[in-house]
Scaffold this motif. Structure first.
Motif, PDB file in Angstrom:
ATOM      1  N   ILE A 151      71.664 -11.626 -38.922  1.00 32.84           N
ATOM      2  CA  ILE A 151      73.286 -11.617 -38.337  1.00 32.84           C
ATOM      3  C   ILE A 151      73.891 -12.843 -38.655  1.00 32.84           C
ATOM      4  CG2 ILE A 151      74.321 -11.436 -35.998  1.00 32.84           C
ATOM      5  CD1 ILE A 151      71.986  -9.923 -35.113  1.00 32.84           C
ATOM      6  N   LEU A 152      73.419 -13.787 -38.901  1.00 33.08           N
ATOM      7  CA  LEU A 152      74.214 -15.270 -38.993  1.00 33.08           C
ATOM      8  C   LEU A 152      74.708 -15.154 -40.633  1.00 33.08           C
ATOM      9  CD1 LEU A 152      72.099 -17.895 -37.000  1.00 33.08           C
ATOM     10  CD2 LEU A 152      74.723 -17.096 -36.901  1.00 33.08           C
ATOM     11  N   ALA A 153      73.627 -14.473 -41.512  1.00 33.26           N
ATOM     12  CA  ALA A 153      73.888 -14.502 -42.911  1.00 33.26           C
ATOM     13  C   ALA A 153      75.051 -13.505 -42.990  1.00 33.26           C
ATOM     14  CB  ALA A 153      72.832 -14.078 -43.613  1.00 33.26           C
ATOM     15  N   ALA A 154      74.855 -12.244 -42.307  1.00 32.61           N
ATOM     16  CA  ALA A 154      75.936 -11.268 -42.358  1.00 32.61           C
ATOM     17  C   ALA A 154      77.286 -11.954 -42.004  1.00 32.61           C
ATOM     18  CB  ALA A 154      75.590 -10.214 -41.444  1.00 32.61           C
ATOM     19  N   ALA A 155      77.334 -12.801 -40.784  1.00 34.57           N
ATOM     20  CA  ALA A 155      78.627 -13.505 -40.587  1.00 34.57           C
ATOM     21  C   ALA A 155      79.068 -14.351 -41.270  1.00 34.57           C
ATOM     22  CB  ALA A 155      78.375 -14.060 -39.201  1.00 34.57           C
ATOM     23  N   THR A 156      78.214 -15.180 -42.300  1.00 27.93           N
ATOM     24  CA  THR A 156      78.701 -15.799 -43.313  1.00 27.93           C
ATOM     25  C   THR A 156      79.348 -14.971 -44.459  1.00 27.93           C
ATOM     26  OG1 THR A 156      76.917 -17.252 -42.911  1.00 27.93           O
ATOM     27  CG2 THR A 156      78.055 -17.655 -44.957  1.00 27.93           C
ATOM     28  N   VAL A 157      78.535 -13.850 -44.926  1.00 26.39           N
ATOM     29  CA  VAL A 157      79.339 -13.151 -45.708  1.00 26.39           C
ATOM     30  C   VAL A 157      80.597 -12.621 -45.238  1.00 26.39           C
ATOM     31  CG1 VAL A 157      78.917 -11.022 -47.425  1.00 26.39           C
ATOM     32  CG2 VAL A 157      77.246 -12.482 -46.963  1.00 26.39           C
ATOM     33  N   THR A 158      80.768 -12.254 -44.216  1.00 25.37           N
ATOM     34  CA  THR A 158      81.925 -11.685 -43.659  1.00 25.37           C
ATOM     35  C   THR A 158      83.086 -12.739 -43.706  1.00 25.37           C
ATOM     36  OG1 THR A 158      80.466 -10.127 -42.060  1.00 25.37           O
ATOM     37  CG2 THR A 158      82.798 -10.174 -41.441  1.00 25.37           C
ATOM     38  N   ALA A 159      82.776 -13.796 -43.295  1.00 22.31           N
ATOM     39  CA  ALA A 159      83.791 -14.884 -43.335  1.00 22.31           C
ATOM     40  C   ALA A 159      84.350 -15.028 -44.535  1.00 22.31           C
ATOM     41  CB  ALA A 159      83.289 -15.937 -42.559  1.00 22.31           C
ATOM     42  N   ILE A 160      83.604 -15.035 -45.607  1.00 18.66           N
ATOM     43  CA  ILE A 160      83.924 -15.410 -47.001  1.00 18.66           C
ATOM     44  C   ILE A 160      84.882 -14.131 -47.281  1.00 18.66           C
ATOM     45  CG2 ILE A 160      83.187 -15.393 -49.248  1.00 18.66           C
ATOM     46  CD1 ILE A 160      80.886 -17.282 -48.196  1.00 18.66           C
ATOM     47  N   THR A 161      84.569 -12.954 -47.052  1.00 18.08           N
ATOM     48  CA  THR A 161      85.139 -11.776 -47.404  1.00 18.08           C
ATOM     49  C   THR A 161      86.672 -11.641 -46.703  1.00 18.08           C
ATOM     50  OG1 THR A 161      83.338 -10.583 -47.339  1.00 18.08           O
ATOM     51  CG2 THR A 161      85.198  -9.159 -47.229  1.00 18.08           C
ATOM     52  N   LEU A 162      86.603 -12.376 -45.448  1.00 13.26           N
ATOM     53  CA  LEU A 162      87.813 -12.513 -44.865  1.00 13.26           C
ATOM     54  C   LEU A 162      88.730 -13.508 -45.314  1.00 13.26           C
ATOM     55  CD1 LEU A 162      86.527 -12.462 -41.036  1.00 13.26           C
ATOM     56  CD2 LEU A 162      88.427 -10.633 -41.942  1.00 13.26           C
ATOM     57  N   VAL A 163      88.209 -14.478 -46.087  1.00 13.18           N
ATOM     58  CA  VAL A 163      88.996 -15.554 -46.761  1.00 13.18           C
ATOM     59  C   VAL A 163      89.752 -14.930 -48.183  1.00 13.18           C
ATOM     60  CG1 VAL A 163      88.747 -17.568 -48.223  1.00 13.18           C
ATOM     61  CG2 VAL A 163      87.674 -17.472 -46.174  1.00 13.18           C
ATOM     62  N   SER A 164      88.876 -13.950 -48.624  1.00  7.35           N
ATOM     63  CA  SER A 164      89.604 -13.307 -49.836  1.00  7.35           C
ATOM     64  C   SER A 164      90.396 -12.256 -49.381  1.00  7.35           C
ATOM     65  CB  SER A 164      88.433 -12.689 -50.745  1.00  7.35           C
ATOM     66  OG  SER A 164      87.982 -11.632 -50.271  1.00  7.35           O
ATOM     67  N   TYR A 165      90.287 -11.768 -48.177  1.00  3.05           N
ATOM     68  CA  TYR A 165      91.143 -10.485 -47.769  1.00  3.05           C
ATOM     69  C   TYR A 165      92.607 -11.165 -47.511  1.00  3.05           C
ATOM     70  CZ  TYR A 165      87.728  -6.539 -47.175  1.00  3.05           C
ATOM     71  OH  TYR A 165      87.000  -5.331 -47.213  1.00  3.05           O
ATOM     72  N   SER A 166      92.520 -12.248 -46.713  1.00  5.87           N
ATOM     73  CA  SER A 166      93.691 -12.934 -46.240  1.00  5.87           C
ATOM     74  C   SER A 166      94.570 -13.576 -47.466  1.00  5.87           C
ATOM     75  CB  SER A 166      93.339 -14.019 -45.130  1.00  5.87           C
ATOM     76  OG  SER A 166      92.702 -15.239 -46.209  1.00  5.87           O
ATOM     77  N   ALA A 167      94.244 -13.418 -48.583  1.00  5.73           N
ATOM     78  CA  ALA A 167      95.062 -13.850 -49.568  1.00  5.73           C
ATOM     79  C   ALA A 167      95.817 -12.948 -49.970  1.00  5.73           C
ATOM     80  CB  ALA A 167      93.944 -14.028 -50.997  1.00  5.73           C
ATOM     81  N   MET A 168      95.649 -11.686 -49.418  1.00  4.61           N
ATOM     82  CA  MET A 168      96.602 -10.423 -49.602  1.00  4.61           C
ATOM     83  C   MET A 168      98.054 -10.305 -48.455  1.00  4.61           C
ATOM     84  SD  MET A 168      94.196  -7.549 -50.879  1.00  4.61           S
ATOM     85  CE  MET A 168      92.757  -8.028 -51.176  1.00  4.61           C
ATOM     86  N   SER A 169      97.733 -11.542 -47.598  1.00  2.00           N
ATOM     87  CA  SER A 169      98.391 -11.357 -46.264  1.00  2.00           C
ATOM     88  C   SER A 169      99.846 -11.705 -46.834  1.00  2.00           C
ATOM     89  CB  SER A 169      98.070 -12.494 -45.478  1.00  2.00           C
ATOM     90  OG  SER A 169      98.307 -13.421 -45.889  1.00  2.00           O
ATOM     91  N   GLY A 170     100.423 -12.064 -47.945  1.00  2.00           N
ATOM     92  CA  GLY A 170     101.534 -12.488 -48.266  1.00  2.00           C
ATOM     93  C   GLY A 170     102.521 -11.229 -48.460  1.00  2.00           C
ATOM     94  N   LEU A 171     102.046 -10.000 -48.410  1.00  2.00           N
ATOM     95  CA  LEU A 171     102.785  -8.752 -48.364  1.00  2.00           C
ATOM     96  C   LEU A 171     103.329  -8.509 -46.964  1.00  2.00           C
ATOM     97  CD1 LEU A 171     100.221  -6.408 -50.213  1.00  2.00           C
ATOM     98  CD2 LEU A 171     102.528  -6.912 -50.646  1.00  2.00           C
ATOM     99  N   VAL A 172     102.804  -9.156 -45.916  1.00  2.67           N
ATOM    100  CA  VAL A 172     103.480  -8.954 -44.778  1.00  2.67           C
ATOM    101  C   VAL A 172     103.677 -10.541 -44.329  1.00  2.67           C
ATOM    102  CG1 VAL A 172     102.374  -6.937 -44.092  1.00  2.67           C
ATOM    103  CG2 VAL A 172     101.169  -9.073 -43.526  1.00  2.67           C
ATOM    104  N   GLY A 173     103.949 -11.166 -44.983  1.00  2.42           N
ATOM    105  CA  GLY A 173     104.520 -12.490 -44.877  1.00  2.42           C
ATOM    106  C   GLY A 173     103.604 -13.461 -44.072  1.00  2.42           C
ATOM    107  N   GLY A 174     102.243 -13.094 -44.309  1.00  2.00           N
ATOM    108  CA  GLY A 174     101.104 -13.832 -43.371  1.00  2.00           C
ATOM    109  C   GLY A 174     100.789 -15.400 -43.843  1.00  2.00           C
TER     110      GLY A 174
END
Lengths: 222, 340
Positions: A151-174
């Motif tokens: 589960i901790l390994a899964a959380a790590t992968v998820t956190a990194i995925t979130l970092v890459s998702y958040s790069a698209m936040s500019g679309l809504v001025g994030g």
């Protein structure tokens, strides 16, 4: 010296971007873990030949998870604007990005949790059942502790995925580092900004992975 | 303290692709309190299903399963959980929680039951670890232990809630012969000192021979033979039982018959049991009846605590019939393998 090498880097902007990235990552990771863990446990328990085997419930949950996982994040970000406004009161900035991030990452994390739970030896579940444990006791006393490294390994992968998702936040001025790289580095051809932000993102991802690996090792007893 | 387990016309089938595949059919068995009851069978014979019926990890599809006279298949969830706390179980692959220390593994069933204080739990765990000889390993994790040590932890864990019945699912099959013997000694000791009923399944004859009082032989989901271990294994009737005996003694009966083809005289098998094993019966009878004998094959061994001997003899000259009658009157069992 720095000014000649990196003429376009605005350090205040960069600081703000770091702050935004951390803030998006922190909040969305928190909610993703809180929502995704129970969902993953439910997926596991209702699965075929599992403790609470419920083919209909499992089929339904599984379908919803698959639908959410198949929607590209950029589209999720736009489609969710009304819902986001309802939840946070705004569809703009960090608060406008966290709900879509959570909705995008939760099904992903839940699936990884389900897989981690399936890795637990069935014999351990059987032994716990044979001791007269309730389903709740099996989940909290045996399944989750045994699957903790996974589960901790899964959380790590998820956190990194979130970092890459958040790069698209500019679309809504994030905002955030990814947004800075896209707006200044790419669209305005400021290569120096691009390099600095990408290096910072790299450092962040590397740090997350190392921290995750350490936690996994710390809790692994095999 | 008396815990009888009765299987009454038990059936179990699995639904596979819309068809019912029978795993057990018409099992009738009674397991007496305080005995070590063995079930032997090849893989697929239904023995692991059978042992799992006793704590309802598997549910029978027909018949009654009585423990102390109560049909456990009718128990509700609470009664079933209470029943399971009175039945310990150990497994082939130990099934210890890798995330918990040895002490926490042993304490786990006590914590689940939630009836003891922390101090009481600690005291009970220390007592159990001392019994299985693992006191100094209390704070280790299972991955740091050998197979035999892991099974000892499994035994301590199974005994934590003071069960009346201990189920052993191929408990020694993953262990080397020496470790197997030490684990079996521990089980026999527990059976003696705590008066625990032990039900074990295995595919190894030696396990049955070493500690069981009675045995049931399973084949194709049915009990083909059962009774006291000495009766079943000294005089096997069913082909499956015969094969198990031959496998464990490394004897091939057909090969043996070929070897004896040129030996003159009547060939018999004599079985001695208990004290008779040590009596000079053979020489006395041979002298009195004037027969000559040659020993073709034989072994002298123990089944649990009973010594026995089994000899294959060729008898020639003198009064062979009188000799056979004398053997029987001395309490030996005579089986004719070949007439002269």
């Amino acid at each position: 010296m720095l000014e000649t090498l990196l003429p376009n880097v605005d350090w205040i902007d960069l600081w703000q971007a770091c702050h935004d990235t951390f803030s998006m990552l922190g909040w969305s990771l928190l909610f993703t873990l809180v929502l995704g863990l129970p969902l993953g446990v439910l997926l596991f328990l209702t699965g075929k030949r599992q403790l609470l085997s419920q083919p209909v419930v499992y089929g339904l949950l599984s379908f919803v998870v698959n639908v959410l996982r198949s929607v590209p994040f950029v589209i999720l970000l736009i489609v969710m604007i009304p819902l986001t406004t309802l939840i946070t009161g705004t569809s703009f900035g960090v608060a406008g990005v966290v709900p879509p991030l959570v909705v995008g990452a939760t099904p992903f994390f839940a699936r990884l949790v389900e897989t981690a739970l399936r890795e637990v030896d069935r014999g351990i579940i059987e032994a716990t059942q044979a001791m007269g444990a309730t389903t709740r006791q099996i989940v909290f006393g045996a399944l989750l502790p045994e699957a903790l490294p996974g589960i901790l390994a899964a959380a790590t992968v998820t956190a990194i995925t979130l970092v890459s998702y958040s790069a698209m936040s500019g679309l809504v001025g994030g905002g955030g580092l990814g947004d800075l790289a896209v707006r200044n580095g790419y669209q305005r051809f400021q290569t120096d900004v691009m390099i600095v932000t990408v290096i910072l993102l790299l450092v962040l991802v590397q740090a997350l992975q190392m921290a995750g690996d350490r936690l996994v090792t710390h809790f692994s007893r095999k | 303290m008396t815990t009888t387990i009765q299987f009454k016309n038990i059936h179990k089938s699995y639904r596979v692709g819309g068809r019912d595949i029978p795993a057990l059919s018409g099992i009738d068995l009674t397991i007496n309190p305080g005995e070590i009851f063995g079930m032997i069978g090849h893989s697929g014979a239904g023995k692991s299903t059978l042992v799992r019926l006793i704590n309802l990890l598997e549910r029978p599809t027909g018949g009654e399963l009585l423990i102390d006279g109560a049909d456990i298949t009718r128990f509700d969830n609470d009664a079933l959980r209470a029943l399971r706390r009175r039945i310990g179980m150990i497994f082939q692959h130990f099934n210890l929680l890798s995330s918990k220390t040895v002490a926490d593994n042993v304490a786990f069933p006590l914590r689940l039951a939630g009836k003891k204080s922390r101090a009481e739990t600690d005291a009970r765990v220390a007592e159990l670890l001392a019994r299985v000889g693992l006191s100094e390993h209390a704070s280790k994790y299972p991955s740091q232990l050998s197979g035999g040590q892991k099974q000892r932890v499994g035994i301590a864990r199974a005994l934590a809630t003071e069960p009346k019945i201990l189920l052993c699912d191929e408990a020694t099959s993953a262990l080397d012969p020496q470790t197997t013997q030490s684990v079996l000694r521990l089980l026999a000791e527990i059976n003696r000192e705590l008066g625990l009923t032990i039900v074990l399944i295995t595919h190894e004859m030696d396990v049955i021979r070493t500690i069981c009082d009675r045995v049931a032989v399973l084949d194709g989901g049915k009990v083909v033979e059962h009774g006291p271990v000495a009766d079943v294994f000294l005089h096997p009737k069913h082909i499956t039982t015969k094969r198990f005996v031959q496998e464990s003694e490394h004897v091939d009966e057909n090969e043996q018959d070929d070897d004896f083809a040129h030996v003159p005289g009547r060939i018999i098998r004599l079985t001695f049991r208990g004290e008779a094993t040590y009596e000079p019966v053979l020489g006395k009878v041979a002298r009195d009846c004037g027969v000559d004998f040659s020993i073709l094959a034989g072994r002298i061994d123990r089944i649990k605590d009973t010594p026995y001997g089994q000899l294959t003899l060729a008898l020639t000259g003198g009064d062979v019939d009188a000799a056979l009658a004398r053997f029987e009157s001395e309490g030996l069992t005579v089986e004719a393998l070949r007439d002269a």
